[in-house]
Motif scaffolding. Structure first.
Motif, PDB file in Angstrom:
ATOM      1  N   LEU A  13      15.979 -65.416  14.678  1.00  0.00           N
ATOM      2  CA  LEU A  13      16.820 -64.347  13.869  1.00  0.00           C
ATOM      3  C   LEU A  13      16.784 -64.858  12.350  1.00  0.00           C
ATOM      4  O   LEU A  13      17.101 -65.802  12.360  1.00  0.00           O
ATOM      5  N   PRO A  14      16.179 -63.867  11.438  1.00  0.00           N
ATOM      6  CA  PRO A  14      16.316 -64.345  10.012  1.00  0.00           C
ATOM      7  C   PRO A  14      17.591 -64.203   9.499  1.00  0.00           C
ATOM      8  O   PRO A  14      18.380 -63.149   9.563  1.00  0.00           O
ATOM      9  N   GLY A  15      17.874 -65.146   8.577  1.00  0.00           N
ATOM     10  CA  GLY A  15      19.085 -65.042   7.469  1.00  0.00           C
ATOM     11  C   GLY A  15      20.388 -65.003   8.234  1.00  0.00           C
ATOM     12  O   GLY A  15      20.599 -65.107   9.352  1.00  0.00           O
ATOM     13  N   GLU A  16      21.331 -64.749   7.259  1.00  0.00           N
ATOM     14  CA  GLU A  16      22.675 -64.484   7.752  1.00  0.00           C
ATOM     15  C   GLU A  16      23.001 -63.241   8.263  1.00  0.00           C
ATOM     16  O   GLU A  16      22.437 -62.154   7.937  1.00  0.00           O
ATOM     17  N   PRO A  17      23.962 -62.887   9.290  1.00  0.00           N
ATOM     18  CA  PRO A  17      24.140 -61.662   9.742  1.00  0.00           C
ATOM     19  C   PRO A  17      24.655 -60.684   8.567  1.00  0.00           C
ATOM     20  O   PRO A  17      25.461 -60.864   7.724  1.00  0.00           O
ATOM     21  N   VAL A  18      24.161 -59.528   8.664  1.00  0.00           N
ATOM     22  CA  VAL A  18      24.331 -58.312   7.598  1.00  0.00           C
ATOM     23  C   VAL A  18      25.498 -57.551   8.328  1.00  0.00           C
ATOM     24  O   VAL A  18      25.311 -57.146   9.307  1.00  0.00           O
ATOM     25  N   PRO A  19      26.678 -57.397   7.704  1.00  0.00           N
ATOM     26  CA  PRO A  19      27.759 -56.531   8.282  1.00  0.00           C
ATOM     27  C   PRO A  19      27.647 -54.999   8.145  1.00  0.00           C
ATOM     28  O   PRO A  19      26.677 -54.502   7.310  1.00  0.00           O
ATOM     29  N   ALA A  20      28.263 -54.265   9.027  1.00  0.00           N
ATOM     30  CA  ALA A  20      28.201 -52.794   9.005  1.00  0.00           C
ATOM     31  C   ALA A  20      28.582 -52.220   7.506  1.00  0.00           C
ATOM     32  O   ALA A  20      27.826 -50.938   7.167  1.00  0.00           O
ATOM     33  N   GLU A  21      29.354 -52.996   6.837  1.00  0.00           N
ATOM     34  CA  GLU A  21      29.519 -52.241   5.376  1.00  0.00           C
ATOM     35  C   GLU A  21      28.359 -52.181   4.520  1.00  0.00           C
ATOM     36  O   GLU A  21      28.746 -51.684   3.534  1.00  0.00           O
ATOM     37  N   PHE A  22      27.307 -52.971   4.694  1.00  0.00           N
ATOM     38  CA  PHE A  22      26.157 -53.038   3.729  1.00  0.00           C
ATOM     39  C   PHE A  22      25.746 -51.426   3.910  1.00  0.00           C
ATOM     40  O   PHE A  22      25.133 -51.215   2.718  1.00  0.00           O
ATOM     41  N   TYR A  23      25.962 -50.763   4.804  1.00  0.00           N
ATOM     42  CA  TYR A  23      25.478 -49.455   5.110  1.00  0.00           C
ATOM     43  C   TYR A  23      26.616 -48.302   4.780  1.00  0.00           C
ATOM     44  O   TYR A  23      26.568 -47.505   4.103  1.00  0.00           O
ATOM     45  N   ILE A  41      27.369 -47.586  14.831  1.00  0.00           N
ATOM     46  CA  ILE A  41      27.064 -48.777  14.308  1.00  0.00           C
ATOM     47  C   ILE A  41      27.454 -50.029  15.006  1.00  0.00           C
ATOM     48  O   ILE A  41      28.683 -50.093  15.260  1.00  0.00           O
ATOM     49  N   PRO A  42      26.332 -50.945  15.158  1.00  0.00           N
ATOM     50  CA  PRO A  42      26.811 -52.376  15.530  1.00  0.00           C
ATOM     51  C   PRO A  42      27.400 -52.928  14.425  1.00  0.00           C
ATOM     52  O   PRO A  42      27.125 -52.829  13.131  1.00  0.00           O
ATOM     53  N   PRO A  43      28.400 -54.056  14.635  1.00  0.00           N
ATOM     54  CA  PRO A  43      28.965 -54.783  13.610  1.00  0.00           C
ATOM     55  C   PRO A  43      28.141 -55.472  12.765  1.00  0.00           C
ATOM     56  O   PRO A  43      28.190 -55.724  11.485  1.00  0.00           O
ATOM     57  N   LEU A  44      26.878 -56.074  13.349  1.00  0.00           N
ATOM     58  CA  LEU A  44      26.099 -57.177  12.627  1.00  0.00           C
ATOM     59  C   LEU A  44      24.623 -56.684  13.148  1.00  0.00           C
ATOM     60  O   LEU A  44      24.264 -56.371  14.018  1.00  0.00           O
ATOM     61  N   ARG A  45      24.009 -57.301  12.041  1.00  0.00           N
ATOM     62  CA  ARG A  45      22.319 -57.368  12.154  1.00  0.00           C
ATOM     63  C   ARG A  45      21.566 -58.297  11.332  1.00  0.00           C
ATOM     64  O   ARG A  45      22.254 -58.645  10.532  1.00  0.00           O
ATOM     65  N   HIS A  46      20.407 -58.655  11.399  1.00  0.00           N
ATOM     66  CA  HIS A  46      19.631 -59.498  10.580  1.00  0.00           C
ATOM     67  C   HIS A  46      18.778 -58.955   9.920  1.00  0.00           C
ATOM     68  O   HIS A  46      18.045 -57.967  10.417  1.00  0.00           O
ATOM     69  N   HIS A  47      18.464 -59.350   8.617  1.00  0.00           N
ATOM     70  CA  HIS A  47      17.434 -58.661   7.746  1.00  0.00           C
ATOM     71  C   HIS A  47      16.508 -60.054   7.386  1.00  0.00           C
ATOM     72  O   HIS A  47      16.821 -61.179   7.184  1.00  0.00           O
ATOM     73  N   VAL A  48      15.152 -59.324   7.515  1.00  0.00           N
ATOM     74  CA  VAL A  48      14.070 -60.488   7.038  1.00  0.00           C
ATOM     75  C   VAL A  48      14.439 -60.698   5.540  1.00  0.00           C
ATOM     76  O   VAL A  48      14.978 -60.116   4.707  1.00  0.00           O
ATOM     77  N   VAL A  55       4.377 -63.028  10.522  1.00  0.00           N
ATOM     78  CA  VAL A  55       3.650 -64.417  10.941  1.00  0.00           C
ATOM     79  C   VAL A  55       4.827 -65.407  10.759  1.00  0.00           C
ATOM     80  O   VAL A  55       4.856 -66.279  11.371  1.00  0.00           O
ATOM     81  N   ASP A  56       5.413 -65.285   9.615  1.00  0.00           N
ATOM     82  CA  ASP A  56       6.584 -66.392   9.432  1.00  0.00           C
ATOM     83  C   ASP A  56       7.665 -66.568  10.361  1.00  0.00           C
ATOM     84  O   ASP A  56       7.869 -67.273  11.184  1.00  0.00           O
ATOM     85  N   MET A  57       7.958 -65.313  11.217  1.00  0.00           N
ATOM     86  CA  MET A  57       9.148 -65.219  11.951  1.00  0.00           C
ATOM     87  C   MET A  57       8.147 -65.646  13.422  1.00  0.00           C
ATOM     88  O   MET A  57       9.043 -66.366  14.131  1.00  0.00           O
ATOM     89  N   ALA A 164      21.372 -48.021   9.812  1.00  0.00           N
ATOM     90  CA  ALA A 164      22.508 -49.275  10.275  1.00  0.00           C
ATOM     91  C   ALA A 164      22.343 -49.691  11.680  1.00  0.00           C
ATOM     92  O   ALA A 164      22.914 -50.699  11.975  1.00  0.00           O
ATOM     93  N   ILE A 165      21.209 -49.147  12.200  1.00  0.00           N
ATOM     94  CA  ILE A 165      21.192 -49.295  13.676  1.00  0.00           C
ATOM     95  C   ILE A 165      20.182 -50.611  13.762  1.00  0.00           C
ATOM     96  O   ILE A 165      20.381 -51.568  14.567  1.00  0.00           O
ATOM     97  N   PRO A 166      18.924 -50.593  13.195  1.00  0.00           N
ATOM     98  CA  PRO A 166      17.871 -51.743  13.400  1.00  0.00           C
ATOM     99  C   PRO A 166      18.511 -53.096  12.855  1.00  0.00           C
ATOM    100  O   PRO A 166      19.154 -53.340  12.076  1.00  0.00           O
ATOM    101  N   GLY A 167      18.048 -54.036  13.468  1.00  0.00           N
ATOM    102  CA  GLY A 167      18.054 -55.571  13.178  1.00  0.00           C
ATOM    103  C   GLY A 167      16.527 -55.951  13.210  1.00  0.00           C
ATOM    104  O   GLY A 167      15.637 -55.608  14.073  1.00  0.00           O
ATOM    105  N   ASP A 168      16.501 -57.213  12.464  1.00  0.00           N
ATOM    106  CA  ASP A 168      15.071 -58.119  12.193  1.00  0.00           C
ATOM    107  C   ASP A 168      15.053 -59.225  13.441  1.00  0.00           C
ATOM    108  O   ASP A 168      16.305 -59.790  13.566  1.00  0.00           O
ATOM    109  N   GLY A 169      14.136 -59.526  13.783  1.00  0.00           N
ATOM    110  CA  GLY A 169      13.893 -60.815  14.521  1.00  0.00           C
ATOM    111  C   GLY A 169      12.577 -60.727  15.548  1.00  0.00           C
ATOM    112  O   GLY A 169      11.733 -60.128  15.201  1.00  0.00           O
ATOM    113  N   CYS A 170      12.173 -62.019  16.110  1.00  0.00           N
ATOM    114  CA  CYS A 170      10.924 -62.303  16.632  1.00  0.00           C
ATOM    115  C   CYS A 170      11.432 -62.822  18.280  1.00  0.00           C
ATOM    116  O   CYS A 170      11.971 -63.707  18.137  1.00  0.00           O
ATOM    117  N   GLY A 171      10.598 -62.297  19.106  1.00  0.00           N
ATOM    118  CA  GLY A 171      11.003 -62.941  20.242  1.00  0.00           C
ATOM    119  C   GLY A 171       9.399 -63.408  20.686  1.00  0.00           C
ATOM    120  O   GLY A 171       8.593 -62.548  20.633  1.00  0.00           O
TER     121      GLY A 171
END
Length: 345
Positions: A13-23, A41-48, A55-57, A164-171
């Motif tokens: 998961l990239p970076g620090e969690p981004v709060p819902a207030e961002f949106y 809206i979820p409380p948190l998500r991550h952004h690249v 490829v970095d992820m 506000a719904i999506p978040g970034d990450g890699c599995g």
């Protein structure tokens, strides 16, 4: 038949969690769809991060696999399957660069463009087919999602309910011809009549590659949302039930159900339809948002690290894609030694 196992999974998961207030506190944030159950809206998500690529992820997600299995073993994989929810470069898939970055020389390298949020199941099926019909013995399957911090943070899109719904990450998953955590069966459906129902929109009517000022977004309307809700509520329980029927068990015998994470409504309806208690259906929605194709491997990795997967558990992976053009489920008997404690990431 050769036994194929989902030997291990890992996530990033990239970076620090981004709060819902961002949106929600963004100027002009309003949309008639904001009260839809699709867009709670979820409380948190991550952004690249700026400049962080798929490829970095993948490289960061694969690192725990290298630690656990050794660099030589991972570099020797015969099959590399890659799904990028938002490709970094037109025309060129990420698979070849992933191979270069990780030092892989796979016999099979496929960039998968379909199956969206359920593409981990789709790629697991592809890996199983290749490993049982060729001399290939190991596979690496990768799901990278980078749309949240790029597409959905555009100035005009950011004010919409969908943003506000999506978040970034890699599995990622490591698949082998072994009996470590055997894939018991899969059920997959490509539903052609629903193809093309998920659309990308530019308000000035241009194609996405043509010059202009409008910003690309998903073409959600009230009618489209109702259609997706109906199909999603039906498709995932249907493929999971069909899978259990093939295995000769009831859905209540599933020890752990791991699905994609579109919203809380789907998560609740799926487990209730399948008659599973919440503790058997882990999710990462409140902390990660909708991770699209990366949700299944990341959520499974989180469940393992939280001690929620026991040796011998029947683990079922399931999900649907886009507006319902694909649905799939896979059953895995989680093997001894797969549940060793893992550090948090």
């Amino acid at each position: 038949m050769t036994t194929v196992s989902l030997t291990d999974v890992a996530g990033y998961l990239p970076g620090e969690p981004v709060p819902a207030e961002f949106y929600t506190e963004y100027p002009g944030a309003q949309d008639r769809l904001r009260d839809s159950p699709m867009f709670r809206i979820p409380p948190l998500r991550h952004h690249v991060a700026v400049g962080e690529t798929n490829v970095d992820m993948v490289e960061r997600a694969v690192a725990p696999l290298i630690e656990r299995h050794g660099a030589d073993e991972i570099r020797a994989v015969d099959v590399l399957l890659m799904h990028s929810q938002l490709p970094d470069t037109p025309f060129v898939g990420a698979g070849t660069e992933v191979a270069r970055r990780l030092g892989l020389k796979p016999q099979w390298l496929i960039d998968v463009a379909n199956a969206g949020c359920a593409s981990f199941v789709h790629m697991l099926e592809l890996a199983r087919q290749i490993l049982t019909t060729t001399d290939a013995r190991t596979a690496l399957i990768c799901n990278a999602q980078s749309a949240a911090g790029q597409l959905f943070t555009q100035s005009d899109v950011r004010r919409l309910a969908q943003a506000a719904i999506p978040g970034d990450g890699c599995g990622v998953g490591y698949v082998t011809t072994s009996g470590s955590s055997p894939v018991l069966d899969l059920v997959t459906r490509h539903i052609a009549e629903h193809g093309g129902d998920m659309t990308a929109v530019l308000d000035d009517g241009r194609r996405y590659w043509e010059p202009g000022e409008s910003q690309l977004r998903i073409g959600f309307t009230e009618a489209a949302v109702a259609t997706v809700l109906e199909r999603g509520n039906r498709l995932v329980p249907a493929v999971v039930t069909d899978l259990c029927r093939r295995l000769g068990i009831s859905t209540g015998e599933i020890d752990l159900l791991v699905t994609n994470q579109p919203n809380r409504t789907f998560l609740r309806n799926w487990r209730e339809t399948l008659r599973l208690p919440p503790h058997r259906h882990p999710d990462t929605f409140d902390s990660c948002g909708n991770l699209f194709g990366a949700a299944i491997p990341i959520t499974l990795d989180h469940a393992i690290r939280a001690g929620r997967v026991k040796d011998g558990d029947l683990v079922v992976l399931g999900g649907f894609a886009h507006a319902g053009d694909y649905a799939g489920a896979a059953a895995i008997r989680w093997g001894p030694g797969r549940t060793a404690p893992r550090p948090s990431t």
